[in-house]
Write an enzyme that holds these catalytic residues in place. Structure first.
Site, PDB file in Angstrom:
ATOM      1  N   HIS A  41       7.527-102.971  47.659  1.00  8.56           N
ATOM      2  CA  HIS A  41       6.468-102.987  46.993  1.00  8.56           C
ATOM      3  C   HIS A  41       5.434-104.245  47.411  1.00  8.56           C
ATOM      4  O   HIS A  41       5.847-104.864  48.212  1.00  8.56           O
ATOM      5  CB  HIS A  41       7.131-103.521  45.644  1.00  8.56           C
ATOM      6  N   TYR A  42       4.419-104.104  46.733  1.00  3.33           N
ATOM      7  CA  TYR A  42       3.625-105.411  46.810  1.00  3.33           C
ATOM      8  C   TYR A  42       3.291-106.007  45.251  1.00  3.33           C
ATOM      9  O   TYR A  42       3.698-105.273  44.166  1.00  3.33           O
ATOM     10  CB  TYR A  42       2.349-105.554  47.364  1.00  3.33           C
ATOM     11  N   THR A  43       3.266-107.440  44.905  1.00  5.51           N
ATOM     12  CA  THR A  43       3.208-107.913  43.712  1.00  5.51           C
ATOM     13  C   THR A  43       2.067-107.991  42.996  1.00  5.51           C
ATOM     14  O   THR A  43       2.278-108.064  41.523  1.00  5.51           O
ATOM     15  CB  THR A  43       3.770-109.441  43.855  1.00  5.51           C
ATOM     16  N   GLU A 104       9.756-106.993  47.122  1.00 11.68           N
ATOM     17  CA  GLU A 104       8.615-107.193  46.789  1.00 11.68           C
ATOM     18  C   GLU A 104       7.905-108.051  47.930  1.00 11.68           C
ATOM     19  O   GLU A 104       8.463-109.184  48.133  1.00 11.68           O
ATOM     20  CB  GLU A 104       8.340-107.739  45.405  1.00 11.68           C
ATOM     21  N   HIS A 151       6.676 -97.766  47.149  1.00  7.89           N
ATOM     22  CA  HIS A 151       6.774 -97.400  45.837  1.00  7.89           C
ATOM     23  C   HIS A 151       5.891 -96.261  45.293  1.00  7.89           C
ATOM     24  O   HIS A 151       6.060 -95.498  44.485  1.00  7.89           O
ATOM     25  CB  HIS A 151       6.525 -98.621  44.927  1.00  7.89           C
ATOM     26  N   ASP A 161       1.366 -99.041  45.966  1.00  2.00           N
ATOM     27  CA  ASP A 161       2.049-100.050  46.814  1.00  2.00           C
ATOM     28  C   ASP A 161       2.964 -99.420  47.448  1.00  2.00           C
ATOM     29  O   ASP A 161       3.608 -98.488  47.084  1.00  2.00           O
ATOM     30  CB  ASP A 161       2.379-101.300  45.881  1.00  2.00           C
TER      31      ASP A 161
END
Length: 257
Positions: A41-43, A104, A151, A161
């Site tokens: 994922h990215y945050t 993440e 994700h 993401d």
């Protein structure tokens, strides 16, 4: 000798919280890790907000990788469930929080500019830290190749993401995922440029990769979202969700391997 045997027995007999003694001297050979996939994922925010969100909020992940420096934070033990996947599906499995490790990456994601989305790149140190972590996780949990997904793979109707700037090909070069052979893609693309398959073919090929989607036989919005997720991963230069010869060739090549 007698003392050593008594010490060994004490190690094998452990007490539960309620005081019951449990004998750990036998272990079944029929077992494996609960982990089936690793989800990247990215945050969508900076490090401070990411740590607050993932430790004090309603969502969590097993690992967080900062951007400067690329510190790897372990936030949830791998044996416990983290709340990172949400409503998700992959290869017929659903609600993947229970069977995945979530990672993440601190990254702002994108901002809308005059010409469309402007994505934040990942730092080289972040990707190096991620690959090192992934190699360790894959080895310890005995995961097969292609167990690392995004994700947007497991929730393509609502998530994008880790985005088109995430270097999936770097993971392939590290032996973590498969990558379509360029020569095979070029050969198949020439064929598909003569006659493009119908929507049902694309839906079946996407499902074979692992995506969850209905076989509507139409290039409807859900199908276009899944196509965009696939393109973002394997052809990030153009991820418009439109079926074309190159996307067909990428799908056919991956599914033929």
């Amino acid at each position: 000798m007698r003392f050593a045997l008594l010490a060994l027995t004490a190690l094998l007999l452990t007490a539960c919280t309620g005081g019951q003694v449990i004998d750990d001297s036998f272990s079944s050979r029929s077992q494996s890790s609960r982990v089936q996939y690793i989800v990247v994922h990215y945050t969508s925010t900076d490090l401070a907000h990411s740590l607050a969100l993932l430790t004090q909020g309603e969502v969590s992940s097993h690992y967080l990788i900062g951007d400067s420096p690329a510190t790897v934070y372990r936030l949830v033990d791998e044996n416990r469930r983290a709340w990172h996947a949400g409503d998700s599906a992959w290869q017929g499995r659903t609600w993947l929080n229970a069977s995945t490790i979530g990672i993440e990456l601190v990254n702002q994601g994108y901002e809308q500019g005059p010409s469309g989305a402007v994505w934040q790149p990942y730092s080289e140190a972040q990707i190096e830290a991620l690959i090192t972590l992934l190699k360790d996780l894959v080895k310890r949990h005995e995961l097969p190749i292609d167990s690392i997904i995004g994700h947007s793979d497991i929730a393509p109707q609502r998530k994008v993401d880790p985005g088109p700037l995430f270097p999936w090909q770097r993971l392939a070069e590290a032996g973590l995922i498969r990558w379509p052979d360029a020569a095979a893609v070029a050969t198949r693309r020439a064929v598909f440029e003569q006659a493009l398959p119908d929507a049902l073919w694309f839906q079946q090929q996407l499902a074979h990769i692992g995506f969850s989607l209905a076989f509507s036989g139409e290039f409807d919005e859900p199908t276009r979202n899944v196509l965009a997720a696939f393109q973002m991963k394997y052809r990030p230069a153009r991820y418009d969700g439109m079926a074309d010869a190159e996307t067909a060739a990428l799908l056919a090549t991956l599914n033929a391997e």
